[in-house]
Design a protein around this motif. Sequence first.
Motif, short mmCIF file in Angstrom:
data_model
loop_
_atom_site.label_atom_id
_atom_site.label_comp_id
_atom_site.label_asym_id
_atom_site.label_seq_id
_atom_site.Cartn_x
_atom_site.Cartn_y
_atom_site.Cartn_z
N UNK A 24 0.80 -1.22 0.00
CA UNK A 24 0.00 0.00 0.00
C UNK A 24 0.83 1.27 0.00
N UNK A 25 1.96 1.26 0.69
CA UNK A 25 2.71 2.50 0.89
C UNK A 25 4.13 2.45 0.34
N UNK A 26 4.39 1.55 -0.58
CA UNK A 26 5.73 1.48 -1.16
C UNK A 26 6.13 2.81 -1.79
N UNK A 27 5.20 3.45 -2.49
CA UNK A 27 5.48 4.72 -3.16
C UNK A 27 5.84 5.82 -2.17
N UNK A 28 5.31 5.73 -0.95
CA UNK A 28 5.49 6.81 0.02
C UNK A 28 6.70 6.62 0.92
N UNK A 29 7.02 5.37 1.26
CA UNK A 29 8.04 5.12 2.28
C UNK A 29 9.20 4.23 1.84
N UNK A 30 9.08 3.61 0.70
CA UNK A 30 10.13 2.68 0.27
C UNK A 30 10.77 3.08 -1.05
N UNK A 31 10.43 4.22 -1.57
CA UNK A 31 10.92 4.67 -2.87
C UNK A 31 11.88 5.84 -2.68
N UNK A 32 13.12 5.65 -3.08
CA UNK A 32 14.14 6.70 -2.93
C UNK A 32 13.83 7.92 -3.79
#
Length: 238
Positions: A24-32
């Motif tokens: 759900x939140x890869x774009x917000x918290x896991x993407x440099x």
Amino acid sequence: MSSPDPATETAPSAPLLPDYLQRTYSWAYLDRRTLPWLDRHLVVNAILWGNAGRLMRAACAEFTPGQRVLQAACVYGRFSPMLARRVGPQGALDVVDVAELQLANARRKLAGFPQAGVRRADLCQPLHTHYDGVCAFFLLHEVPAHQRRLIVDNLLAAVAPGGKAVFVDYHRPRRWHPLRPVMHWVFRLLEPYAPSLLATPIASLSPQAAAFDWQATTLFGGLYQHVVAVRRPQRPKD
């Protein structure tokens, strides 16, 4: 029986990234690529409709210099340095998160604060440490209901007698609020776990809540909630 060979023993594994975080939140918290943009105060303030500074200051004001405080999960913007300044050089700030990218960013922002430490841990697991205070700043709306209960339970368990837990998060806005329809779509499209929090008292999420005195206030037409739970001191044994 021979003793185990130290060379063959495995070190404790680092906590795995939760499925919901990756899904759900890869774009917000896991993407440099997105992190430098989302970490700007102007962006954080826009997301919170101009209330970022107000909400951050209110949360930090709940703690006093010299305390040992846990920040539950990394926070974009200026919150961690503000909290580190609040506890001061005689205090200690422990920032815990499960995502290494977020931890690296927090270490960068806290480099000038020797009283602040950053470490990786899963808040769904017991912390085995006690603090004068714990703070969850816009964390609970981003986790599913089951994990939310585990996190609140573990955070309350980490509060020492006489200490406090502070939760700042979304709340159900009042019916007349002009942003109510806008936030409905924001939650539906970007924050799928938020609706289950909006009308649920945080005090109802853990059986340990009975050991605390609770005070909840809402801000900005009910869109945000500021909840403080103070653990009652232990009674002396007879």
